[in-house]
Design a protein around this motif. Structure first.
Motif, mmCIF file in Angstrom:
data_model
loop_
_atom_site.group_PDB
_atom_site.id
_atom_site.type_symbol
_atom_site.label_atom_id
_atom_site.label_comp_id
_atom_site.label_asym_id
_atom_site.label_seq_id
_atom_site.Cartn_x
_atom_site.Cartn_y
_atom_site.Cartn_z
ATOM 1 N N GLY A 1 0.465 -0.826 -0.174
ATOM 2 C CA GLY A 1 0.107 0.008 0.203
ATOM 3 C C GLY A 1 0.998 1.328 -0.264
ATOM 4 N N GLY A 2 0.693 2.206 -0.473
ATOM 5 C CA GLY A 2 1.077 3.639 -0.413
ATOM 6 C C GLY A 2 2.083 3.980 -1.611
ATOM 7 N N ASN A 3 2.997 4.420 -1.425
ATOM 8 C CA ASN A 3 3.795 5.213 -2.802
ATOM 9 C C ASN A 3 4.360 4.273 -2.549
ATOM 10 O OD1 ASN A 3 5.204 5.674 -4.701
ATOM 11 N ND2 ASN A 3 5.699 7.862 -3.541
ATOM 12 N N THR A 4 4.539 3.088 -3.767
ATOM 13 C CA THR A 4 5.003 2.107 -4.293
ATOM 14 C C THR A 4 6.618 2.612 -4.778
ATOM 15 O OG1 THR A 4 4.655 1.012 -5.911
ATOM 16 C CG2 THR A 4 3.808 0.320 -3.730
ATOM 17 N N ASN A 5 6.824 3.275 -5.599
ATOM 18 C CA ASN A 5 8.050 3.892 -6.059
ATOM 19 C C ASN A 5 7.655 2.215 -7.558
ATOM 20 O OD1 ASN A 5 8.839 6.428 -4.616
ATOM 21 N ND2 ASN A 5 9.190 4.621 -3.381
ATOM 22 N N PHE A 6 7.147 2.154 -7.978
ATOM 23 C CA PHE A 6 7.061 1.474 -9.473
ATOM 24 C C PHE A 6 5.914 1.828 -10.099
ATOM 25 C CE2 PHE A 6 4.042 -1.976 -8.387
ATOM 26 C CZ PHE A 6 4.252 -2.204 -7.332
ATOM 27 N N VAL A 7 6.098 1.220 -11.653
ATOM 28 C CA VAL A 7 4.992 1.645 -12.576
ATOM 29 C C VAL A 7 5.485 0.317 -12.996
ATOM 30 C CG1 VAL A 7 4.875 2.695 -14.889
ATOM 31 C CG2 VAL A 7 6.408 3.847 -12.615
ATOM 32 N N THR A 8 4.014 0.258 -13.569
ATOM 33 C CA THR A 8 3.342 -0.936 -13.919
ATOM 34 C C THR A 8 3.086 -0.613 -15.836
ATOM 35 O OG1 THR A 8 2.724 -2.734 -12.078
ATOM 36 C CG2 THR A 8 2.049 -3.356 -14.457
ATOM 37 N N GLY A 9 4.316 -0.851 -16.594
ATOM 38 C CA GLY A 9 4.316 -0.772 -18.178
ATOM 39 C C GLY A 9 3.016 -1.677 -18.761
ATOM 40 N N ASN A 10 2.039 -1.298 -20.089
ATOM 41 C CA ASN A 10 1.382 -2.415 -20.491
ATOM 42 C C ASN A 10 1.737 -3.799 -20.517
ATOM 43 O OD1 ASN A 10 2.884 -2.030 -22.717
ATOM 44 N ND2 ASN A 10 2.334 -0.485 -23.703
ATOM 45 N N ASN A 11 2.682 -4.271 -20.636
ATOM 46 C CA ASN A 11 3.621 -5.470 -21.567
ATOM 47 C C ASN A 11 2.982 -6.279 -19.558
ATOM 48 O OD1 ASN A 11 5.413 -3.881 -19.905
ATOM 49 N ND2 ASN A 11 7.020 -4.551 -21.416
ATOM 50 N N GLY A 12 2.724 -5.630 -18.352
ATOM 51 C CA GLY A 12 2.882 -6.419 -17.094
ATOM 52 C C GLY A 12 3.642 -6.596 -16.477
ATOM 53 N N ILE A 13 5.344 -5.769 -16.497
ATOM 54 C CA ILE A 13 6.118 -5.523 -16.019
ATOM 55 C C ILE A 13 6.263 -4.462 -14.941
ATOM 56 C CG2 ILE A 13 9.180 -5.772 -16.392
ATOM 57 C CD1 ILE A 13 8.390 -7.014 -19.252
ATOM 58 N N SER A 14 6.474 -4.166 -13.774
ATOM 59 C CA SER A 14 6.487 -3.599 -13.115
ATOM 60 C C SER A 14 8.215 -3.370 -13.239
ATOM 61 C CB SER A 14 6.336 -3.099 -11.593
ATOM 62 O OG SER A 14 4.250 -3.955 -11.942
ATOM 63 N N THR A 15 8.256 -2.072 -13.151
ATOM 64 C CA THR A 15 9.907 -1.764 -12.824
ATOM 65 C C THR A 15 9.640 0.382 -11.925
ATOM 66 O OG1 THR A 15 9.638 -0.024 -14.675
ATOM 67 C CG2 THR A 15 10.324 -2.219 -15.203
ATOM 68 N N VAL A 16 11.145 -0.194 -11.380
ATOM 69 C CA VAL A 16 11.704 1.065 -10.201
ATOM 70 C C VAL A 16 12.863 1.393 -11.314
ATOM 71 C CG1 VAL A 16 12.367 1.111 -7.465
ATOM 72 C CG2 VAL A 16 10.448 -0.504 -8.185
ATOM 73 N N PRO A 17 12.839 2.880 -10.952
ATOM 74 C CA PRO A 17 13.516 3.652 -10.688
ATOM 75 C C PRO A 17 14.643 3.933 -10.483
ATOM 76 C CG PRO A 17 11.792 5.343 -10.624
ATOM 77 C CD PRO A 17 11.410 3.845 -10.085
ATOM 78 N N VAL A 18 16.393 3.478 -10.306
ATOM 79 C CA VAL A 18 17.573 2.768 -9.730
ATOM 80 C C VAL A 18 17.930 3.870 -8.267
ATOM 81 C CG1 VAL A 18 20.424 3.591 -9.776
ATOM 82 C CG2 VAL A 18 18.880 2.581 -11.476
ATOM 83 N N SER A 19 16.939 4.902 -8.356
ATOM 84 C CA SER A 19 17.360 5.771 -6.839
ATOM 85 C C SER A 19 16.106 5.275 -5.724
ATOM 86 C CB SER A 19 17.022 6.916 -6.863
ATOM 87 O OG SER A 19 15.690 7.583 -7.721
ATOM 88 N N LYS A 20 15.456 4.675 -6.393
ATOM 89 C CA LYS A 20 14.032 4.354 -5.646
ATOM 90 C C LYS A 20 14.058 2.748 -4.948
ATOM 91 C CE LYS A 20 11.630 8.271 -5.594
ATOM 92 N NZ LYS A 20 11.384 9.215 -4.459
ATOM 93 N N ARG A 21 15.164 1.754 -5.207
ATOM 94 C CA ARG A 21 15.358 0.339 -5.453
ATOM 95 C C ARG A 21 15.467 0.004 -3.717
ATOM 96 N NH1 ARG A 21 18.323 -1.127 -11.047
ATOM 97 N NH2 ARG A 21 16.938 -0.215 -12.425
ATOM 98 N N THR A 22 14.645 -0.794 -3.303
ATOM 99 C CA THR A 22 15.216 -1.534 -2.410
ATOM 100 C C THR A 22 15.916 -3.029 -2.163
ATOM 101 O OG1 THR A 22 13.174 -2.792 -1.872
ATOM 102 C CG2 THR A 22 13.136 -0.262 -1.309
ATOM 103 N N ALA A 23 17.024 -3.524 -1.704
ATOM 104 C CA ALA A 23 17.370 -4.641 -1.657
ATOM 105 C C ALA A 23 16.640 -5.439 -1.832
ATOM 106 C CB ALA A 23 18.463 -4.608 0.000
ATOM 107 N N ALA A 24 17.225 -6.981 -1.990
ATOM 108 C CA ALA A 24 16.186 -8.382 -2.151
ATOM 109 C C ALA A 24 16.991 -8.933 -0.615
ATOM 110 C CB ALA A 24 16.388 -9.053 -3.286
ATOM 111 N N PRO A 25 15.726 -9.518 -0.689
ATOM 112 C CA PRO A 25 15.777 -10.101 0.905
ATOM 113 C C PRO A 25 16.786 -11.614 0.834
ATOM 114 C CG PRO A 25 14.064 -10.988 -0.309
ATOM 115 C CD PRO A 25 14.132 -9.626 -0.738
ATOM 116 N N ASP A 26 16.563 -12.091 1.551
ATOM 117 C CA ASP A 26 17.635 -13.454 1.821
ATOM 118 C C ASP A 26 16.741 -14.329 0.592
ATOM 119 O OD1 ASP A 26 19.245 -14.990 2.419
ATOM 120 O OD2 ASP A 26 18.377 -16.131 4.136
#
Length: 196
Positions: free
Chosen positions: A33-58
């Protein structure tokens, strides 16, 4: 329990089962919920700008062939993580494309890792891997605990199949919540691979 109560209960169970079965197919939009900083394109792929990315968990543990793997060991490479199950029809459809692209990008700074989930034993997962020519490591996650390590509001895997692209710094850059062919997979991979 009255006949009417049984009918209502059975109807509710049937609807719940039907909804859960649809998860193995086209993507959904639940979670976070809230501002996730990602955008879903019309091809179903969501992307995050480099400056807004978060680390993948273990994302580590035993593999379906009895070894161990840790996605963090591949830092410095672009990592494609595919969440799949041998019981999932769309996973079977996309498997040949993942095998093909992983072989084409071997030695080019890309590592593929699978996460097999909800298979009750590794036997069917190993057979799936052999049948589709998959040679990259596949973590064995029968209860889905690796999927639950992602924080809400991030590009978390929500369905089977789900695919993530993790950048060279270990941050989630892109996500697809549907089966991919080689063209769609490359649309996710190439922009992240082109980053310096």
């Amino acid at each position: 329990m009255s006949t009417r109560s049984r009918v209502v209960l059975l109807s509710a169970v049937a609807v719940t089962a039907a909804l859960s079965l649809t998860a193995c197919g086209k993507g959904g939009v639940s979670g976070g919920g809230g501002n996730t900083n990602f955008v879903t394109g019309n091809n179903g792929i969501s992307t995050v700008p480099v400056s807004k990315r978060t680390a993948a968990p273990d994302l580590s543990g035993p593999t379906i062939d009895g070894k161990t793997a840790d996605v963090a060991d591949f830092k410095g490479k672009v990592v494609v993580v595919n969440f799949w199950g041998s019981w999932c029809g769309p996973c079977r459809e996309e498997a040949e494309y993942f095998a093909k692209v992983s072989k084409a990008y071997q030695g080019k700074g890309v590592q593929f890792v699978g996460v097999n989930t909800r298979d009750s034993s590794t036997t069917s997962a190993v057979n799936f891997e052999k049948a589709h020519g998959i040679t990259y490591p596949n973590l064995y996650d029968p209860t889905g605990k690796l999927m639950l390590r992602f924080k809400k509001g991030t590009l978390n895997p929500q369905l089977i199949p789900s695919t993530l692209v993790i950048d060279r710094h270990g941050r989630v850059a892109a996500r697809a919540l549907e089966a991919l062919d080689d063209t769609s997979l490359l649309k996710m991979l190439k922009p992240v691979l082109a980053e310096k």
